[in-house]
Scaffold this motif. Structure first.
Motif, short mmCIF file in Angstrom:
data_model
loop_
_atom_site.label_atom_id
_atom_site.label_comp_id
_atom_site.label_asym_id
_atom_site.label_seq_id
_atom_site.Cartn_x
_atom_site.Cartn_y
_atom_site.Cartn_z
N ALA A 35 0.84 -1.19 0.00
CA ALA A 35 0.00 0.00 0.00
C ALA A 35 0.88 1.25 0.00
CB ALA A 35 -0.90 0.01 1.23
N ASP A 51 -3.53 -5.80 -6.14
CA ASP A 51 -3.66 -6.39 -7.47
C ASP A 51 -2.53 -5.89 -8.38
OD1 ASP A 51 -4.39 -3.90 -8.43
OD2 ASP A 51 -6.33 -4.56 -9.21
N SER A 108 -2.27 -4.07 -11.18
CA SER A 108 -2.06 -2.69 -11.64
C SER A 108 -1.62 -1.82 -10.46
CB SER A 108 -3.32 -2.14 -12.31
OG SER A 108 -4.35 -2.00 -11.38
N MET A 109 -2.17 -2.08 -9.28
CA MET A 109 -1.71 -1.30 -8.14
C MET A 109 -0.26 -1.63 -7.81
SD MET A 109 -3.36 -0.69 -4.38
CE MET A 109 -4.52 0.52 -5.01
N GLU A 124 1.88 0.43 -9.97
CA GLU A 124 1.86 1.81 -9.48
C GLU A 124 2.76 1.97 -8.25
OE1 GLU A 124 -2.87 2.11 -10.52
OE2 GLU A 124 -2.20 3.03 -8.63
#
Lengths: 390, 390
Positions: B128, B166, B168-169, B172
């Motif tokens: 995160a 996931d 795509s995160m 990022e």
């Protein structure tokens, strides 16, 4: 009373509603800490005693065995129900007289029964022949009561299935106790922990009410009815006030068990839960993907460090955060360990402020019961829940 | 080897199959005790290393943090994965070098990150943005890997949902880590604890396999793939042998992630579970009524004193009793506390000897992992699980 603090730090902005919460909001803690207000325990004891009338209060030590709680309750004249040798030693060390301590676990180690007997404990629970045999051998001549099974609980944390026996076996066990040289003095039952309304006792009491007369007809001179616990704490859903609740329960019991010489009750949660607040902190907030509907909020305390009663989302605590009053959204609330079973609320997500972030102090209300003792010794290397008494 | 003892006492009649079980069957214990055979830990480490080849073994300390286990594994050249400051301190105190310790919990306290950084730990997990920000602030320049969510687990104790993000995160977050001055070095995932067969890794690996190339295309110079744990222990259901299992997993990983510079694995349960046996005793056997189809057997250990993984009857242990080989019948197996959630096996009752009775010593196999640390400090006044090392 709602106190707001001028200090700009996040923890100091917590909206608090009592001396207990003010302390928990501002004192420095290095790890999740349960703060207990002994005066709240005392007030609750007095409120329950006012309602329970002639029923002896045996505090269920397992709810919170902090020595300061036991000491205060000894001073107030409480009696105690112990689940193990460890709890008996604790009560005696805090000044309880052995004749005021009952050994209420129906699953006792033989050597612990002998210890209790030698320490002067004279009242034991049983729900099986093998248990009576252990008691007869290790505490000859002791008084025993037979625990009855309750299969119609409306409690939030029911105690059905595991404990008690049915009516005909209970009557057989009275006979068996007599054969073994024990003194069968009566019965106990438990409506289930956190039975929110007194009226929820009705079906349980109705079901059990005939057994006293049946035992007397069978020639047993019974003395004691132990009505167990079930006395609720406030977790956000309405409950009856403690004196009213206790008085209503005793009235229902007296009506269905007329002429019982001695009554006893074993409040645990109802005595101490509201006297405790846990201070913890937010460890992380996150989403699992950009499409994730729910935030995850991870606290520094979880199911294995004190909040075991969130299993199955059974007990739903109230949370106080520094952002209360701001916009909220649903979140899945989880503990800090690397165990995915360590999730507090997911099926019914919590609504918490969207502004919550790592480092925010959070208070958890009503956590004085069944928290510190469930805490693991060091799961994932996290130390157990600390406890402070004010 | 099956040893039978001539001594007539119940505990000595336990049929045992190893030096570990022989000790657990006969040594005097005053409370439930986990006995760990360090040589079994060493043998398992060697077996896993033989299969894991070039993958670094970071022992998942949370599985069993006994100092003697850490010390032995340090001697053998193992690395360590820590979940908290407490586990980091433990590893360093037993001689682990800080560059051999990773801080793999994705939910870390800011002050614990700073502690780890100052102690020389340089590898952290995150899933995160907020966690990356904490790491960047408290461990500037550290290496981080991004944990990927696994939603297709076949494990007996899955770790889905709570951890990871996931694809795509994750991509990022690699960018975000770079922006924050961190060194994003790769990915981790976890197939779920107790994944019994190597072939069960296939769908997970297939799902994740494209992400390495995607990250490289996005300009990230990745170095590390952490394949986590999942390595199984024997609980009565067939599992692959450790070397075969590990080799098969690494081969599948190499095929789907060609050219990954560094691999690491985090066995925990698979390293220590089979090296431990719990010795406990029967507290009581009973029926609830004369018509009851099932016996209840109450042990001196339960869900809150070490057997937390029986929650939902997920992990089903093997029991050794002094009456093995005699007639058996189904029973509900429960712990000794006054909590009705403290039931081990009820939906699928256990078949245990009908002759079992209070006082019989019982051994529980495969209990070297996820037992001692889950044990509560003193629920119901019962002391936590004791641990002895042979």
């Amino acid at each position: 009373m709602t106190l707001h603090f001028s200090d700009a730090s996040a923890s100091a902005r917590l909206p608090v509603s009592s001396r207990l919460e003010a302390y928990a909001a501002t004192a420095p803690f290095d790890r999740p800490t349960l703060v207990i207000d002994l005066d709240r325990v005392e007030a609750q004891f007095r409120a329950l005693r006012a309602g329970l009338g002639r029923a002896d209060i045996h505090y269920a030590v397992k709810a919170n065995p902090h020595p300061a709680i036991i000491e205060r309750l000894v001073q107030l004249g409480a009696h105690f129900d112990a689940a193990s040798r460890g709890e008996i030693e604790l009560c005696l060390s805090q000044g309880a007289r052995p004749e005021h301590v009952s050994f209420g676990n129906t699953i006792k180690r033989a050597s612990d029964i002998a210890f209790a007997h030698n320490a002067g404990i004279g009242l034991f629970a049983a729900d099986a022949a093998e248990e009576l045999e252990k008691i007869a051998e290790n505490a000859p001549g002791a008084r025993v009561y037979i625990r009855l099974i309750v299969e119609t609980s409306s409690a939030d944390w029911p105690l059905t299935r595991k404990f008690g026996c049915d009516r005909s076996m209970a009557l057989e066990l009275l006979d068996r106790a007599t054969e073994l040289g024990l003194r069968p003095v009566g019965f106990s039952f438990h409506v289930g922990s956190q039975t929110r309304r007194a009226e929820m006792w009705t079906p349980v009491l109705d079901k059990l009410s005939g057994i006293w007369a049946a035992a007397q007809e069978a020639g047993h001179d019974l003395q004691l009815l132990n009505i167990g616990g079930g006395f609720p704490a406030f977790y956000g859903e309405a409950i009856d006030a403690p004196t009213d609740y206790a008085a209503a329960v005793v009235a229902m019991v007296e009506e269905r068990f007329p002429g019982v010489p001695h009554l006893m009750a074993e409040p645990g949660r109802g005595m101490v839960a509201e006297a405790g607040v846990i201070a913890c902190e937010v460890m992380l907030t996150s989403r699992k993907s950009d499409r994730d509907m729910h935030r995850w909020v991870y606290l520094s305390i979880g199911r294995f460090s004190g909040l075991a009663e969130t299993e199955g989302e059974a007990i739903r605590y109230e949370f106080v955060t520094p952002h209360d009053g701001e916009a909220t959204g649903p979140c899945i609330l989880a503990g800090p360990s690397c165990d995915s079973a360590d999730v507090l609320y997911e099926k019914r997500p919590m609504n918490l402020p969207l502004a919550l972030k790592s480092g925010d102090r959070v208070l958890i209300r009503g956590t004085g019961a069944y928290t510190s003792t469930y805490s693991s010794v060091c799961f994932n290397g996290f130390p157990p829940l600390d406890v402070e008494v004010i």
